[in-house]
Write an enzyme that holds these catalytic residues in place. Structure first.
Site, short mmCIF file in Angstrom:
data_model
loop_
_atom_site.label_atom_id
_atom_site.label_comp_id
_atom_site.label_asym_id
_atom_site.label_seq_id
_atom_site.Cartn_x
_atom_site.Cartn_y
_atom_site.Cartn_z
N CYS A 129 -14.93 85.65 21.58
CA CYS A 129 -13.66 85.38 20.90
C CYS A 129 -12.83 86.66 20.78
O CYS A 129 -11.62 86.67 21.03
CB CYS A 129 -13.90 84.76 19.52
N ASN A 291 -10.84 82.52 15.67
CA ASN A 291 -11.85 82.89 16.65
C ASN A 291 -12.40 81.67 17.39
O ASN A 291 -12.70 81.74 18.57
CB ASN A 291 -12.99 83.67 16.00
#
Length: 314
Positions: A129, A291
């Site tokens: 992420c 994320n």
């Protein structure tokens, strides 16, 4: 056109968010299966309610599903260690793997930077992420001027990090650091992740530092424009992705010992600092979990490119 059937291995935060995106948003993909190992997981329960075929018996359960032969692409949202075993089992059966763990068996892919370079690869890795958020910024700088060193700091809400993410912390830093070089174009890269325990949970924030040899103010303007264009490219598939403040380009003081960070070459003259935030679409966890959003959006983007390429070659 007929949609491409996909399976998701991993019924945790990332897998569940991705499933919802495929069901709600994709014109090219169709859910073929949700795979987990915990029969009581929320992800499997949601999949069942949405009429997605499920199994709690892992990759062997997936292979045993009646519609397994129809599934063309498999997303792996488990852990780096589990992905190695899953890939070994599924690759010989002809399944295309999109790896959302830091295992990095296949080439690194960041859609805004190199989406079309590896569409034929049997296994592609979506980095992390933090990598999906920050590597486009490193690439935006490196396409204007060489980047001697790039460092990224990804801060995510602790609540958004499930057991798989926590198990992968070491691999996160290693894989992201390598991809900063391989995809971002820096000579050397470093990645740091922070799981922020603050309550209420804070939105994902990312900081990118690039050391460059760029004394010319005209080049500074080129760097800013390149970054702003890249932000637009990423936000096309992650709408919550944005600059938190203006890009800062500052002269490096003569007494700052930056040589310790370099591979070799000229001493950099300036530091480029980029401050980002990523707001999630709240498909599964609330909007603070950017994320999840950037990882699943990137993975889906690549799967859709693969599906489009398949349709074009019919």
């Amino acid at each position: 056109m007929s949609k491409v059937k996909v399976a998701i291995i991993g019924s945790g935060n990332i897998g569940t968010d991705l499933m919802i995106k495929v069901l709600r948003n994709s014109d090219y993909l169709e859910m073929g299966a949700m795979v987990g190992i915990d029969p009581a997981s929320d992800g499997l329960a949601r999949a069942a309610r949405l009429n997605v075929p499920i199994t709690a018996e892992g990759v062997e359960g997936l292979i045993g599903l009646p519609n397994f032969d129809e599934i063309e692409i498999v997303f792996d949202a488990t852990s780096a260690k589990a992905h190695v075993a899953n890939n070994a089992r599924l690759a010989p059966l002809g399944k295309r793997m999109i790896d959302l763990t830091p295992a990095a068996i296949g080439p690194y892919v960041v859609p805004a930077v190199n989406a079309d370079e590896h569409l034929d690869a049997p296994n592609v890795n979506m980095v992390t992420c933090g990598g999906q958020a920050t590597i486009p910024m490193v690439a935006a700088v490196s396409r204007v001027v060489p980047v001697a060193y790039a460092e990224i700091v990804a801060s995510i809400a602790s609540k958004s990090a499930g057991p798989g993410t926590r198990a992968n912390i070491d691999e996160f830093t290693e894989t992201t650091s390598e991809a900063i070089v391989a995809v971002g174009g820096a000579r050397r890269g470093k990645a740091i992740i922070i799981l922020n325990p603050a309550e209420p949970p804070l939105i994902m924030r990312d900081t990118v530092f690039c050391l460059v040899d760029a004394p010319d103010p005209a080049v500074h303007e080129e760097i800013r424009q390149s970054i702003e264009k890249m932000v637009g490219d990423v936000s096309a598939y992650v709408p919550g992705y944005r600059l938190k403040q203006e890009v800062q380009i500052t002269e490096i003081p003569a007494d700052q010992p930056v040589e310790t960070l370099l591979v070799d070459g000229n001493r950099p003259t300036h530091q480029v600092s980029v401050f980002l935030e990523v707001e999630g679409a709240a498909h599964y966890l609330p909007a603070y979990a950017g994320n999840l959003d950037i990882m699943t959006s990137a993975g889906m983007q690549i799967a859709e490119r693969i599906a489009q390429q398949k349709e074009a070659t019919k």
